[in-house]
Write a protein that holds these residues in place. Sequence first.
Motif, PDB file in Angstrom:
ATOM      1  N   GLY A 169       0.819  -1.204   0.000  1.00  0.00           N
ATOM      2  CA  GLY A 169       0.000   0.000   0.000  1.00  0.00           C
ATOM      3  C   GLY A 169       0.849   1.248   0.000  1.00  0.00           C
ATOM      4  N   ASP A 170       0.376   2.311   0.630  1.00  0.00           N
ATOM      5  CA  ASP A 170       1.121   3.578   0.577  1.00  0.00           C
ATOM      6  C   ASP A 170       1.528   4.082   1.965  1.00  0.00           C
ATOM      7  OD1 ASP A 170      -1.166   4.692   1.694  1.00  0.00           O
ATOM      8  OD2 ASP A 170      -1.268   6.366   0.282  1.00  0.00           O
ATOM      9  N   GLU A 171       1.619   3.157   2.932  1.00  0.00           N
ATOM     10  CA  GLU A 171       2.137   3.514   4.253  1.00  0.00           C
ATOM     11  C   GLU A 171       3.282   2.573   4.616  1.00  0.00           C
ATOM     12  OE1 GLU A 171      -0.372   4.260   7.573  1.00  0.00           O
ATOM     13  OE2 GLU A 171      -1.999   5.047   6.342  1.00  0.00           O
ATOM     14  N   LEU A 188       6.803  -3.958  -3.136  1.00  0.00           N
ATOM     15  CA  LEU A 188       6.409  -2.622  -3.569  1.00  0.00           C
ATOM     16  C   LEU A 188       6.113  -1.809  -2.318  1.00  0.00           C
ATOM     17  CD1 LEU A 188       6.148  -4.398  -6.077  1.00  0.00           C
ATOM     18  CD2 LEU A 188       4.023  -3.210  -6.633  1.00  0.00           C
ATOM     19  N   HIS A 189       6.886  -0.735  -2.116  1.00  0.00           N
ATOM     20  CA  HIS A 189       6.803  -0.004  -0.857  1.00  0.00           C
ATOM     21  C   HIS A 189       6.927   1.493  -1.105  1.00  0.00           C
ATOM     22  CE1 HIS A 189       7.783   1.263   3.265  1.00  0.00           C
ATOM     23  NE2 HIS A 189       7.316   0.083   3.663  1.00  0.00           N
ATOM     24  N   GLU A 190       6.219   2.284  -0.309  1.00  0.00           N
ATOM     25  CA  GLU A 190       6.293   3.734  -0.447  1.00  0.00           C
ATOM     26  C   GLU A 190       7.611   4.275   0.110  1.00  0.00           C
ATOM     27  OE1 GLU A 190       5.935   6.216   2.246  1.00  0.00           O
ATOM     28  OE2 GLU A 190       6.260   4.570   3.635  1.00  0.00           O
ATOM     29  N   ALA A 191       8.028   5.408  -0.465  1.00  0.00           N
ATOM     30  CA  ALA A 191       9.198   6.141   0.036  1.00  0.00           C
ATOM     31  C   ALA A 191       8.947   7.608  -0.283  1.00  0.00           C
ATOM     32  CB  ALA A 191      10.484   5.651  -0.623  1.00  0.00           C
ATOM     33  N   PHE A 192       8.455   8.335   0.686  1.00  0.00           N
ATOM     34  CA  PHE A 192       7.982   9.694   0.456  1.00  0.00           C
ATOM     35  C   PHE A 192       9.090  10.620  -0.022  1.00  0.00           C
ATOM     36  CE2 PHE A 192       6.136  13.823   1.588  1.00  0.00           C
ATOM     37  CZ  PHE A 192       4.830  13.650   1.169  1.00  0.00           C
ATOM     38  N   HIS A 208       4.580   8.420   6.664  1.00  0.00           N
ATOM     39  CA  HIS A 208       5.288   7.842   5.536  1.00  0.00           C
ATOM     40  C   HIS A 208       6.741   7.601   5.926  1.00  0.00           C
ATOM     41  CE1 HIS A 208       2.023   7.956   2.735  1.00  0.00           C
ATOM     42  NE2 HIS A 208       1.846   9.255   2.871  1.00  0.00           N
ATOM     43  N   SER A 209       7.480   6.974   5.017  1.00  0.00           N
ATOM     44  CA  SER A 209       8.867   6.632   5.290  1.00  0.00           C
ATOM     45  C   SER A 209       9.786   7.272   4.252  1.00  0.00           C
ATOM     46  CB  SER A 209       9.053   5.114   5.292  1.00  0.00           C
ATOM     47  OG  SER A 209       8.709   4.569   4.040  1.00  0.00           O
ATOM     48  N   LEU A 227      10.870  -2.107  -5.105  1.00  0.00           N
ATOM     49  CA  LEU A 227      10.378  -1.028  -5.958  1.00  0.00           C
ATOM     50  C   LEU A 227       9.785   0.052  -5.064  1.00  0.00           C
ATOM     51  CD1 LEU A 227       8.305  -1.387  -9.226  1.00  0.00           C
ATOM     52  CD2 LEU A 227       7.640   0.261  -7.473  1.00  0.00           C
ATOM     53  N   LEU A 228      10.279   1.290  -5.226  1.00  0.00           N
ATOM     54  CA  LEU A 228       9.819   2.410  -4.405  1.00  0.00           C
ATOM     55  C   LEU A 228       8.920   3.333  -5.208  1.00  0.00           C
ATOM     56  CD1 LEU A 228      13.114   3.303  -2.494  1.00  0.00           C
ATOM     57  CD2 LEU A 228      11.284   1.740  -1.814  1.00  0.00           C
ATOM     58  N   TYR A 229       7.819   3.763  -4.574  1.00  0.00           N
ATOM     59  CA  TYR A 229       6.867   4.661  -5.231  1.00  0.00           C
ATOM     60  C   TYR A 229       6.229   5.584  -4.201  1.00  0.00           C
ATOM     61  CZ  TYR A 229       3.509   0.927  -3.821  1.00  0.00           C
ATOM     62  OH  TYR A 229       2.762  -0.001  -3.137  1.00  0.00           O
ATOM     63  N   HIS A 230       5.214   6.357  -4.641  1.00  0.00           N
ATOM     64  CA  HIS A 230       4.485   7.279  -3.774  1.00  0.00           C
ATOM     65  C   HIS A 230       5.438   8.331  -3.191  1.00  0.00           C
ATOM     66  CE1 HIS A 230       1.475   8.579  -0.727  1.00  0.00           C
ATOM     67  NE2 HIS A 230       0.620   8.148  -1.646  1.00  0.00           N
TER      68      HIS A 230
END
Length: 266
Positions: A169-171, A188-192, A208-209, A227-230
Amino acid sequence: MNLTMLGTGNALVTECYNTCFVLEENGKYFMVDGGGGNAILQQLKCAGLNWMDIKEIFVTHKHIDHLMGIIWMVRLICQFMKSGKYEGEAHIYAHDEVIALIRDMAGKLLSEKEASFLDHRFHLVTVSDGEERKINGRKVIFFDINSSKAKQFGFCMELDDGKKLTCCGDEPYNSGAEKYARHSKWLLHEAFCLFSQADIFKPYEKHHSTVKDACELAENLDVENLLLYHTEDQNIHNRKELYMNEGEKYYSGNLFIPDDLETLKL
């Protein structure tokens, strides 16, 4: 299997689209989230994807930057079903709150004839924590990420040879998802933002992280590909280089920082 990032940005980006993506295998498509508006249609077109081929959709949570593009997909699918131009059936998977919201919005925004296709040919499927479904021939387990904000689900997809792809997800990752995330072939992980710019973007205040955080996590979970997104978009033109330089200090696996419309072979 191919993964196409339709968008890679957080909620307030203007230099890229909000985070959402499509998994494709043997001409079958699984779309995850829809971004914040009808630009989802442009992103699909620019990626060379026909929206009418998207039969399987998962919505992680109700935030505007993930949900509103889905409402456009609902409108178009129902509209083209009504006109006889849409073949077959379609499914949206989400937890109970998101399904209830989509159903309510569709009932209020679509015509009665368009909305009549819901639960007939267009199925709104409520999934629960730990529930397993078969999507395009692959086993997918949905799980609650234990969000500190809106209720949110991720998923774990079974790949070949017992490998797995896990979307958090996005957290930031929560330890409750360890059985899904540990030893993932793809995470797949978020990285602000960069850890070195945390004082500028204040990711922790937004739950976020940073790149450093996500990479340390993937290293500890023995993840093969991360893979980093968001992300933020102020570094969009040199984001790959900056994020790679920081991330490789903390993660020894394969690190990917995709741009919008970039396709990766999994």
